[in-house]
Design an enzyme around this catalytic site. Structure first.
Site, mmCIF file in Angstrom:
data_model
loop_
_atom_site.group_PDB
_atom_site.id
_atom_site.type_symbol
_atom_site.label_atom_id
_atom_site.label_comp_id
_atom_site.label_asym_id
_atom_site.label_seq_id
_atom_site.Cartn_x
_atom_site.Cartn_y
_atom_site.Cartn_z
ATOM 1 N N GLY A 108 0.856 -1.180 0.000
ATOM 2 C CA GLY A 108 0.000 0.000 0.000
ATOM 3 C C GLY A 108 0.889 1.226 0.000
ATOM 4 N N SER A 123 5.869 -5.360 -1.018
ATOM 5 C CA SER A 123 5.815 -3.955 -1.448
ATOM 6 C C SER A 123 6.128 -3.007 -0.278
ATOM 7 C CB SER A 123 4.440 -3.698 -2.083
ATOM 8 O OG SER A 123 4.408 -2.471 -2.735
ATOM 9 N N ALA A 124 5.192 -2.213 0.200
ATOM 10 C CA ALA A 124 5.472 -1.322 1.333
ATOM 11 C C ALA A 124 5.961 -2.110 2.546
ATOM 12 C CB ALA A 124 4.216 -0.521 1.696
ATOM 13 N N HIS A 172 8.966 -3.134 -6.667
ATOM 14 C CA HIS A 172 8.379 -2.808 -7.985
ATOM 15 C C HIS A 172 9.429 -2.159 -8.880
ATOM 16 C CE1 HIS A 172 4.240 -3.474 -6.501
ATOM 17 N NE2 HIS A 172 4.586 -2.785 -5.431
ATOM 18 N N GLU A 175 9.128 -7.067 -9.918
ATOM 19 C CA GLU A 175 7.926 -7.808 -9.530
ATOM 20 C C GLU A 175 8.099 -9.288 -9.869
ATOM 21 O OE1 GLU A 175 4.784 -5.711 -11.521
ATOM 22 O OE2 GLU A 175 4.773 -4.107 -10.019
#
Lengths: 235, 235
Positions: free
Chosen positions: A90, A122-123, A159, A194
Protein backbone atom coordinates in the site's frame (compact mmCIF):
# COMPACT_ATOMS: atom_id res chain seq x y z
CA UNK A 1 17.08 -16.78 14.08
CA UNK A 2 15.92 -14.19 11.52
CA UNK A 3 13.52 -15.59 8.94
CA UNK A 4 12.19 -12.99 6.53
CA UNK A 5 10.69 -12.87 3.06
CA UNK A 6 11.00 -9.48 1.39
CA UNK A 7 8.84 -9.58 -1.75
CA UNK A 8 8.67 -6.90 -4.42
CA UNK A 9 4.91 -7.29 -4.80
CA UNK A 10 1.96 -9.27 -3.47
CA UNK A 11 0.57 -9.93 -6.91
CA UNK A 12 2.18 -10.53 -10.27
CA UNK A 13 0.37 -9.69 -13.50
CA UNK A 14 -2.23 -12.29 -14.49
CA UNK A 15 -2.31 -14.13 -11.16
CA UNK A 16 -4.20 -13.83 -7.87
CA UNK A 17 -3.09 -12.30 -4.56
CA UNK A 18 0.09 -14.00 -3.24
CA UNK A 19 -0.43 -16.90 -5.68
CA UNK A 20 3.16 -16.98 -6.98
CA UNK A 21 4.48 -17.17 -3.40
CA UNK A 22 2.11 -19.75 -1.89
CA UNK A 23 4.37 -22.77 -2.29
CA UNK A 24 7.22 -20.86 -0.64
CA UNK A 25 4.94 -19.58 2.13
CA UNK A 26 3.71 -23.08 2.97
CA UNK A 27 7.24 -23.94 4.11
CA UNK A 28 8.01 -20.47 5.43
CA UNK A 29 4.95 -20.38 7.70
CA UNK A 30 5.01 -24.16 8.44
CA UNK A 31 4.97 -23.59 12.20
CA UNK A 32 2.33 -20.85 12.19
CA UNK A 33 -1.38 -21.66 12.12
CA UNK A 34 -2.43 -18.06 12.55
CA UNK A 35 -0.75 -15.15 10.78
CA UNK A 36 -0.80 -11.67 12.26
CA UNK A 37 -1.62 -9.28 9.42
CA UNK A 38 -0.61 -5.61 9.47
CA UNK A 39 -2.97 -3.76 7.10
CA UNK A 40 -1.74 -0.24 7.94
CA UNK A 41 -0.48 0.59 4.42
CA UNK A 42 -4.12 0.57 3.18
CA UNK A 43 -3.65 0.20 -0.62
CA UNK A 44 -6.07 2.51 -2.40
CA UNK A 45 -7.16 3.73 1.03
CA UNK A 46 -9.29 0.61 1.70
CA UNK A 47 -10.40 -0.19 5.25
CA UNK A 48 -8.42 -2.48 7.54
CA UNK A 49 -11.30 -4.97 7.46
CA UNK A 50 -11.47 -5.05 3.67
CA UNK A 51 -7.70 -5.46 3.39
CA UNK A 52 -7.65 -8.22 5.98
CA UNK A 53 -10.30 -10.11 3.99
CA UNK A 54 -7.99 -10.01 0.94
CA UNK A 55 -5.06 -11.35 2.97
CA UNK A 56 -7.29 -14.05 4.50
CA UNK A 57 -8.50 -15.12 1.06
CA UNK A 58 -4.93 -15.39 -0.21
CA UNK A 59 -3.56 -17.30 2.76
CA UNK A 60 -6.56 -19.58 3.24
CA UNK A 61 -5.26 -21.50 0.21
CA UNK A 62 -2.46 -22.75 2.45
CA UNK A 63 -4.85 -23.19 5.40
CA UNK A 64 -3.74 -20.20 7.46
CA UNK A 65 -6.02 -18.16 9.66
CA UNK A 66 -5.35 -14.43 9.36
CA UNK A 67 -5.94 -12.13 12.29
CA UNK A 68 -5.28 -8.44 11.79
CA UNK A 69 -3.49 -6.25 14.28
CA UNK A 70 -6.39 -3.77 14.26
CA UNK A 71 -8.57 -6.43 15.88
CA UNK A 72 -6.35 -6.51 18.98
CA UNK A 73 -6.74 -4.20 21.92
CA UNK A 74 -2.97 -4.18 22.48
CA UNK A 75 -1.03 -4.20 19.21
CA UNK A 76 2.34 -4.60 20.96
CA UNK A 77 1.14 -7.81 22.63
CA UNK A 78 -0.22 -8.95 19.28
CA UNK A 79 3.28 -8.68 17.81
CA UNK A 80 4.91 -10.36 20.80
CA UNK A 81 2.55 -13.33 20.63
CA UNK A 82 2.42 -13.70 16.83
CA UNK A 83 3.33 -17.04 15.24
CA UNK A 84 4.00 -15.26 11.94
CA UNK A 85 3.74 -11.68 10.70
CA UNK A 86 2.60 -10.44 7.30
CA UNK A 87 2.89 -6.74 6.44
CA UNK A 88 0.97 -6.00 3.25
CA UNK A 89 1.61 -3.35 0.62
CA UNK A 90 0.00 0.00 0.00
CA UNK A 91 1.44 3.37 0.94
CA UNK A 92 4.81 3.24 2.72
CA UNK A 93 4.34 6.64 4.39
CA UNK A 94 0.95 5.66 5.82
CA UNK A 95 2.40 2.34 7.01
CA UNK A 96 5.44 3.98 8.63
CA UNK A 97 3.27 6.65 10.27
CA UNK A 98 1.03 3.98 11.83
CA UNK A 99 3.95 1.84 13.01
CA UNK A 100 5.41 4.82 14.87
CA UNK A 101 2.02 5.93 16.19
CA UNK A 102 1.44 2.48 17.69
CA UNK A 103 5.04 2.18 18.97
CA UNK A 104 5.58 -1.00 16.97
CA UNK A 105 9.06 -0.48 15.51
CA UNK A 106 10.98 -2.06 18.39
CA UNK A 107 8.44 -4.84 19.07
CA UNK A 108 8.59 -5.97 15.41
CA UNK A 109 12.40 -5.82 15.42
CA UNK A 110 12.48 -7.93 18.59
CA UNK A 111 9.96 -10.45 17.27
CA UNK A 112 11.96 -10.92 14.07
CA UNK A 113 15.23 -11.24 16.00
CA UNK A 114 13.69 -13.95 18.15
CA UNK A 115 12.60 -15.93 15.11
CA UNK A 116 9.02 -14.95 14.26
CA UNK A 117 8.77 -15.35 10.47
CA UNK A 118 8.07 -12.01 8.75
CA UNK A 119 6.59 -11.69 5.27
CA UNK A 120 6.59 -8.28 3.64
CA UNK A 121 5.22 -7.32 0.23
CA UNK A 122 5.82 -3.95 -1.45
CA UNK A 123 5.47 -1.32 1.33
CA UNK A 124 5.84 -4.16 3.85
CA UNK A 125 9.18 -4.93 2.19
CA UNK A 126 10.28 -1.33 1.93
CA UNK A 127 10.19 -0.99 5.72
CA UNK A 128 12.58 -3.96 6.09
CA UNK A 129 15.34 -1.66 4.83
CA UNK A 130 17.29 0.94 6.76
CA UNK A 131 15.00 3.77 5.72
CA UNK A 132 11.95 4.36 3.52
CA UNK A 133 13.97 6.81 1.42
CA UNK A 134 13.78 4.56 -1.66
CA UNK A 135 10.02 4.06 -1.70
CA UNK A 136 8.11 4.82 -4.90
CA UNK A 137 5.08 6.00 -2.98
CA UNK A 138 3.52 9.41 -2.69
CA UNK A 139 4.21 11.14 0.66
CA UNK A 140 0.53 11.57 1.51
CA UNK A 141 1.16 11.68 5.27
CA UNK A 142 4.19 12.97 7.22
CA UNK A 143 5.76 10.24 9.36
CA UNK A 144 7.88 11.20 12.40
CA UNK A 145 10.94 9.65 10.74
CA UNK A 146 12.04 7.97 7.52
CA UNK A 147 13.96 5.36 9.56
CA UNK A 148 12.50 1.90 9.06
CA UNK A 149 12.88 -1.54 10.67
CA UNK A 150 16.47 -2.05 9.48
CA UNK A 151 16.02 -5.84 9.36
CA UNK A 152 18.59 -5.85 6.53
CA UNK A 153 21.63 -3.56 6.20
CA UNK A 154 20.52 -1.88 2.95
CA UNK A 155 17.50 -0.26 1.33
CA UNK A 156 14.81 -1.87 -0.82
CA UNK A 157 13.23 -0.49 -3.96
CA UNK A 158 10.21 -2.71 -4.64
CA UNK A 159 8.38 -2.81 -7.98
CA UNK A 160 11.71 -1.97 -9.58
CA UNK A 161 11.09 -0.73 -13.10
CA UNK A 162 13.59 -0.57 -15.94
CA UNK A 163 13.83 2.66 -17.94
CA UNK A 164 11.52 2.70 -20.97
CA UNK A 165 13.68 3.73 -23.97
CA UNK A 166 10.58 4.66 -26.01
CA UNK A 167 9.14 7.04 -23.39
CA UNK A 168 8.76 10.72 -24.19
CA UNK A 169 7.96 11.49 -20.55
CA UNK A 170 10.60 13.74 -18.97
CA UNK A 171 10.05 12.63 -15.35
CA UNK A 172 12.97 10.78 -13.75
CA UNK A 173 13.52 7.06 -14.33
CA UNK A 174 13.77 4.79 -11.31
CA UNK A 175 17.52 4.44 -11.85
CA UNK A 176 17.95 8.23 -11.89
CA UNK A 177 16.02 8.49 -8.62
CA UNK A 178 18.13 5.85 -6.89
CA UNK A 179 21.30 7.52 -8.15
CA UNK A 180 20.01 10.76 -6.62
CA UNK A 181 19.48 8.89 -3.34
CA UNK A 182 23.19 8.08 -3.38
CA UNK A 183 24.11 11.76 -3.50
CA UNK A 184 22.79 12.03 0.05
CA UNK A 185 22.99 8.47 1.43
CA UNK A 186 25.55 5.67 1.27
CA UNK A 187 23.65 2.36 1.90
CA UNK A 188 23.19 -0.03 -1.02
CA UNK A 189 19.76 -0.29 -2.66
CA UNK A 190 18.31 -3.49 -4.07
CA UNK A 191 15.94 -2.92 -6.99
CA UNK A 192 13.54 -5.87 -6.71
CA UNK A 193 11.50 -6.53 -9.85
CA UNK A 194 7.93 -7.81 -9.53
CA UNK A 195 8.16 -11.58 -9.05
CA UNK A 196 11.42 -11.40 -7.06
CA UNK A 197 11.91 -11.77 -3.32
CA UNK A 198 14.74 -11.92 -0.84
CA UNK A 199 14.83 -14.73 1.68
CA UNK A 200 16.69 -13.73 4.81
CA UNK A 201 17.64 -16.72 6.95
CA UNK A 202 19.79 -15.74 9.89
CA UNK A 203 22.88 -14.23 8.19
CA UNK A 204 22.04 -15.46 4.67
CA UNK A 205 20.20 -13.20 2.21
CA UNK A 206 19.33 -14.95 -1.08
CA UNK A 207 17.61 -13.52 -4.17
CA UNK A 208 14.65 -15.71 -5.21
CA UNK A 209 12.22 -15.79 -8.12
CA UNK A 210 12.79 -16.00 -11.87
CA UNK A 211 14.35 -12.55 -12.41
CA UNK A 212 17.64 -10.78 -11.82
CA UNK A 213 17.75 -7.88 -9.36
CA UNK A 214 19.53 -4.57 -9.84
CA UNK A 215 22.05 -3.56 -7.19
CA UNK A 216 22.95 0.07 -6.59
CA UNK A 217 26.02 0.64 -4.45
CA UNK A 218 27.36 4.06 -3.53
CA UNK A 219 29.94 5.27 -6.05
CA UNK A 220 29.62 2.11 -8.19
CA UNK A 221 28.00 1.38 -11.53
CA UNK A 222 24.69 -0.45 -10.92
CA UNK A 223 24.78 -4.16 -11.76
CA UNK A 224 22.52 -7.20 -12.04
CA UNK A 225 22.60 -10.29 -9.84
CA UNK A 226 21.06 -13.65 -10.68
CA UNK A 227 18.50 -15.61 -8.66
CA UNK A 228 20.30 -17.65 -6.03
CA UNK A 229 22.89 -14.95 -5.38
CA UNK A 230 23.98 -14.48 -1.77
CA UNK A 231 23.63 -10.78 -0.87
CA UNK A 232 24.72 -10.73 2.77
CA UNK A 233 27.95 -8.92 1.92
CA UNK A 234 26.00 -5.77 0.97
CA UNK A 235 26.06 -3.09 3.62
CA UNK B 1 0.15 41.59 -6.92
CA UNK B 2 0.91 37.87 -7.21
CA UNK B 3 2.50 36.90 -10.52
CA UNK B 4 3.45 33.25 -10.74
CA UNK B 5 4.10 30.66 -13.44
CA UNK B 6 3.71 27.10 -12.22
CA UNK B 7 5.05 24.84 -14.99
CA UNK B 8 4.83 21.06 -15.06
CA UNK B 9 8.34 20.71 -16.48
CA UNK B 10 11.32 22.78 -17.60
CA UNK B 11 11.78 20.79 -20.77
CA UNK B 12 9.36 19.11 -23.13
CA UNK B 13 10.41 16.13 -25.23
CA UNK B 14 12.45 17.11 -28.29
CA UNK B 15 13.15 20.71 -27.25
CA UNK B 16 15.77 22.53 -25.20
CA UNK B 17 15.66 23.77 -21.61
CA UNK B 18 12.72 26.20 -21.08
CA UNK B 19 12.38 26.60 -24.88
CA UNK B 20 8.59 26.13 -24.97
CA UNK B 21 8.16 28.82 -22.30
CA UNK B 22 10.56 31.48 -23.55
CA UNK B 23 7.99 33.61 -25.34
CA UNK B 24 5.83 33.63 -22.23
CA UNK B 25 8.81 34.36 -19.99
CA UNK B 26 9.85 37.36 -22.07
CA UNK B 27 6.64 39.10 -21.01
CA UNK B 28 6.53 37.55 -17.55
CA UNK B 29 10.05 38.72 -16.66
CA UNK B 30 9.80 41.98 -18.70
CA UNK B 31 10.78 44.12 -15.69
CA UNK B 32 13.60 41.87 -14.49
CA UNK B 33 17.09 42.05 -15.96
CA UNK B 34 18.55 39.61 -13.46
CA UNK B 35 16.78 36.45 -12.32
CA UNK B 36 17.52 34.93 -8.94
CA UNK B 37 17.86 31.19 -9.48
CA UNK B 38 17.23 28.64 -6.73
CA UNK B 39 19.13 25.45 -7.67
CA UNK B 40 18.47 23.59 -4.41
CA UNK B 41 16.49 20.71 -6.00
CA UNK B 42 19.71 19.54 -7.73
CA UNK B 43 18.33 17.28 -10.51
CA UNK B 44 20.44 14.14 -10.75
CA UNK B 45 22.42 15.50 -7.80
CA UNK B 46 24.36 18.01 -9.95
CA UNK B 47 26.19 20.88 -8.31
CA UNK B 48 24.62 24.29 -7.79
CA UNK B 49 27.16 25.79 -10.24
CA UNK B 50 26.39 23.25 -12.97
CA UNK B 51 22.66 23.72 -12.53
CA UNK B 52 22.97 27.50 -12.60
CA UNK B 53 24.86 27.26 -15.90
CA UNK B 54 21.93 25.34 -17.40
CA UNK B 55 19.45 27.97 -16.20
CA UNK B 56 21.70 30.76 -17.50
CA UNK B 57 21.96 29.09 -20.90
CA UNK B 58 18.17 28.78 -21.12
CA UNK B 59 17.38 32.32 -20.01
CA UNK B 60 20.17 34.01 -21.94
CA UNK B 61 18.01 33.47 -25.03
CA UNK B 62 15.72 36.20 -23.67
CA UNK B 63 18.69 38.27 -22.47
CA UNK B 64 18.40 37.58 -18.77
CA UNK B 65 21.31 37.38 -16.39
CA UNK B 66 20.96 34.52 -13.92
CA UNK B 67 22.43 34.79 -10.45
CA UNK B 68 22.05 31.83 -8.14
CA UNK B 69 21.10 32.08 -4.48
CA UNK B 70 24.13 29.99 -3.50
CA UNK B 71 26.38 32.82 -4.71
CA UNK B 72 24.96 35.20 -2.06
CA UNK B 73 26.24 35.45 1.46
CA UNK B 74 22.74 36.19 2.74
CA UNK B 75 20.08 34.16 0.91
CA UNK B 76 17.20 35.96 2.65
CA UNK B 77 18.45 39.32 1.35
CA UNK B 78 18.87 37.75 -2.07
CA UNK B 79 15.16 36.88 -2.08
CA UNK B 80 14.13 40.31 -0.76
CA UNK B 81 16.10 42.12 -3.45
CA UNK B 82 15.27 39.81 -6.37
CA UNK B 83 13.71 41.24 -9.53
CA UNK B 84 12.44 37.79 -10.45
CA UNK B 85 12.74 34.31 -8.95
CA UNK B 86 13.15 31.00 -10.75
CA UNK B 87 13.02 27.75 -8.77
CA UNK B 88 14.19 24.86 -10.94
CA UNK B 89 13.18 21.21 -10.82
CA UNK B 90 14.91 18.20 -9.35
CA UNK B 91 14.07 16.51 -6.08
CA UNK B 92 11.23 18.13 -4.14
CA UNK B 93 12.39 16.73 -0.77
CA UNK B 94 15.91 18.10 -1.24
CA UNK B 95 14.48 21.46 -2.32
CA UNK B 96 12.09 21.65 0.63
CA UNK B 97 14.82 20.61 3.08
CA UNK B 98 17.11 23.39 1.81
CA UNK B 99 14.37 26.04 1.87
CA UNK B 100 13.66 25.27 5.54
CA UNK B 101 17.36 25.02 6.39
CA UNK B 102 17.96 28.49 4.96
CA UNK B 103 14.76 29.93 6.49
CA UNK B 104 13.46 30.95 3.09
CA UNK B 105 9.80 29.90 3.25
CA UNK B 106 8.48 33.19 4.63
CA UNK B 107 10.84 35.44 2.61
CA UNK B 108 9.72 33.79 -0.65
CA UNK B 109 6.05 34.05 0.35
CA UNK B 110 6.53 37.75 1.15
CA UNK B 111 8.41 38.46 -2.09
CA UNK B 112 5.66 36.81 -4.15
CA UNK B 113 2.94 38.67 -2.23
CA UNK B 114 4.69 41.96 -2.94
CA UNK B 115 4.81 41.25 -6.67
CA UNK B 116 8.17 39.61 -7.45
CA UNK B 117 7.48 37.30 -10.42
CA UNK B 118 8.06 33.65 -9.50
CA UNK B 119 8.69 30.91 -12.07
CA UNK B 120 8.62 27.32 -10.89
CA UNK B 121 9.23 24.18 -12.92
CA UNK B 122 8.58 20.65 -11.68
CA UNK B 123 9.83 20.58 -8.04
CA UNK B 124 9.79 24.39 -8.12
CA UNK B 125 6.09 24.13 -8.99
CA UNK B 126 5.31 21.45 -6.48
CA UNK B 127 6.33 23.75 -3.65
CA UNK B 128 3.83 26.39 -4.83
CA UNK B 129 1.07 24.14 -3.50
CA UNK B 130 -0.10 23.75 0.07
CA UNK B 131 2.14 20.74 0.72
CA UNK B 132 4.61 18.55 -1.13
CA UNK B 133 2.39 15.51 -0.44
CA UNK B 134 1.64 15.05 -4.14
CA UNK B 135 5.21 15.04 -5.42
CA UNK B 136 6.36 12.13 -7.58
CA UNK B 137 9.86 12.29 -6.16
CA UNK B 138 11.76 9.84 -4.02
CA UNK B 139 12.05 10.93 -0.36
CA UNK B 140 15.85 10.83 -0.34
CA UNK B 141 16.15 13.36 2.50
CA UNK B 142 13.80 14.04 5.45
CA UNK B 143 12.54 17.63 5.46
CA UNK B 144 11.31 19.20 8.72
CA UNK B 145 7.81 19.49 7.25
CA UNK B 146 5.82 18.62 4.12
CA UNK B 147 4.20 22.09 4.23
CA UNK B 148 5.15 24.14 1.20
CA UNK B 149 4.86 27.77 0.06
CA UNK B 150 1.05 27.68 -0.28
CA UNK B 151 1.09 30.31 -3.02
CA UNK B 152 -2.06 28.65 -4.40
CA UNK B 153 -4.87 27.06 -2.34
CA UNK B 154 -4.41 23.52 -3.71
CA UNK B 155 -1.73 20.95 -4.46
CA UNK B 156 0.21 20.41 -7.69
CA UNK B 157 1.13 17.12 -9.32
CA UNK B 158 3.68 18.00 -12.02
CA UNK B 159 4.65 15.62 -14.84
CA UNK B 160 1.13 14.25 -14.60
CA UNK B 161 1.02 10.90 -16.36
CA UNK B 162 -2.08 9.10 -17.63
CA UNK B 163 -2.50 5.41 -16.76
CA UNK B 164 -0.99 3.10 -19.40
CA UNK B 165 -3.69 0.53 -20.25
CA UNK B 166 -1.10 -1.83 -21.78
CA UNK B 167 1.16 -1.93 -18.70
CA UNK B 168 1.71 -5.20 -16.85
CA UNK B 169 3.41 -3.37 -13.99
CA UNK B 170 1.44 -3.67 -10.74
CA UNK B 171 2.75 -0.47 -9.09
CA UNK B 172 0.14 2.24 -8.54
CA UNK B 173 -0.89 4.61 -11.33
CA UNK B 174 -0.64 8.34 -10.72
CA UNK B 175 -4.42 8.59 -10.44
CA UNK B 176 -4.47 5.83 -7.79
CA UNK B 177 -1.82 7.68 -5.80
CA UNK B 178 -3.71 10.98 -5.88
CA UNK B 179 -6.90 9.20 -4.87
CA UNK B 180 -4.99 7.75 -1.91
CA UNK B 181 -3.86 11.28 -1.04
CA UNK B 182 -7.53 12.19 -0.72
CA UNK B 183 -8.11 9.53 1.90
CA UNK B 184 -5.96 11.61 4.25
CA UNK B 185 -6.17 15.17 2.86
CA UNK B 186 -8.93 17.35 1.43
CA UNK B 187 -7.27 19.99 -0.83
CA UNK B 188 -7.76 19.72 -4.60
CA UNK B 189 -4.85 18.47 -6.73
CA UNK B 190 -4.08 19.73 -10.23
CA UNK B 191 -2.44 17.10 -12.42
CA UNK B 192 -0.34 19.21 -14.81
CA UNK B 193 0.84 17.36 -17.91
CA UNK B 194 4.25 18.18 -19.41
CA UNK B 195 3.78 21.28 -21.58
CA UNK B 196 1.11 22.80 -19.30
CA UNK B 197 1.48 25.64 -16.84
CA UNK B 198 -0.67 27.71 -14.53
CA UNK B 199 -0.42 31.48 -14.67
CA UNK B 200 -1.39 33.06 -11.38
CA UNK B 201 -2.09 36.78 -11.69
CA UNK B 202 -3.36 38.23 -8.47
CA UNK B 203 -6.59 36.29 -7.88
CA UNK B 204 -6.74 34.74 -11.35
CA UNK B 205 -5.35 31.24 -11.99
CA UNK B 206 -5.44 30.19 -15.66
CA UNK B 207 -4.37 26.90 -17.25
CA UNK B 208 -1.99 27.52 -20.16
CA UNK B 209 -0.34 25.37 -22.81
CA UNK B 210 -1.80 23.02 -25.43
CA UNK B 211 -3.10 20.29 -23.09
CA UNK B 212 -5.97 19.72 -20.71
CA UNK B 213 -5.22 19.29 -17.00
CA UNK B 214 -6.75 16.71 -14.68
CA UNK B 215 -8.43 18.02 -11.55
CA UNK B 216 -8.83 15.87 -8.46
CA UNK B 217 -11.24 17.18 -5.85
CA UNK B 218 -11.98 15.44 -2.57
CA UNK B 219 -14.96 13.09 -2.90
CA UNK B 220 -15.47 13.93 -6.59
CA UNK B 221 -14.76 12.04 -9.79
CA UNK B 222 -11.58 13.47 -11.40
CA UNK B 223 -12.23 15.61 -14.47
CA UNK B 224 -10.40 17.42 -17.27
CA UNK B 225 -10.23 21.17 -17.82
CA UNK B 226 -9.27 22.91 -21.04
CA UNK B 227 -6.50 25.46 -21.58
CA UNK B 228 -7.83 28.91 -20.70
CA UNK B 229 -9.92 27.62 -17.80
CA UNK B 230 -10.06 29.82 -14.71
CA UNK B 231 -9.17 27.71 -11.66
CA UNK B 232 -9.34 30.23 -8.83
CA UNK B 233 -12.51 28.65 -7.43
CA UNK B 234 -10.55 25.53 -6.42
CA UNK B 235 -9.72 25.34 -2.74
Amino acid sequence: MKNIIIASTSTIHGSTYLEYLLETLETFFANAKTILFIPYARPGGISHDAYTAIAQKGLSKINKTVKSIHEFENPIEAIEQAEGIFVGGGNTFVLTYQLYKNNLITPIQNAVKSGTPYLGTSAGSNICGLTIKTTNDMPIVYPPSFNALALVPFNINPHYLDPDPTSKHMGETRETRINEFHHYNTPPVIGLREGSWLHVNESSIILNGPLTARIFEHNKTPYEVNPGTQLNHLN
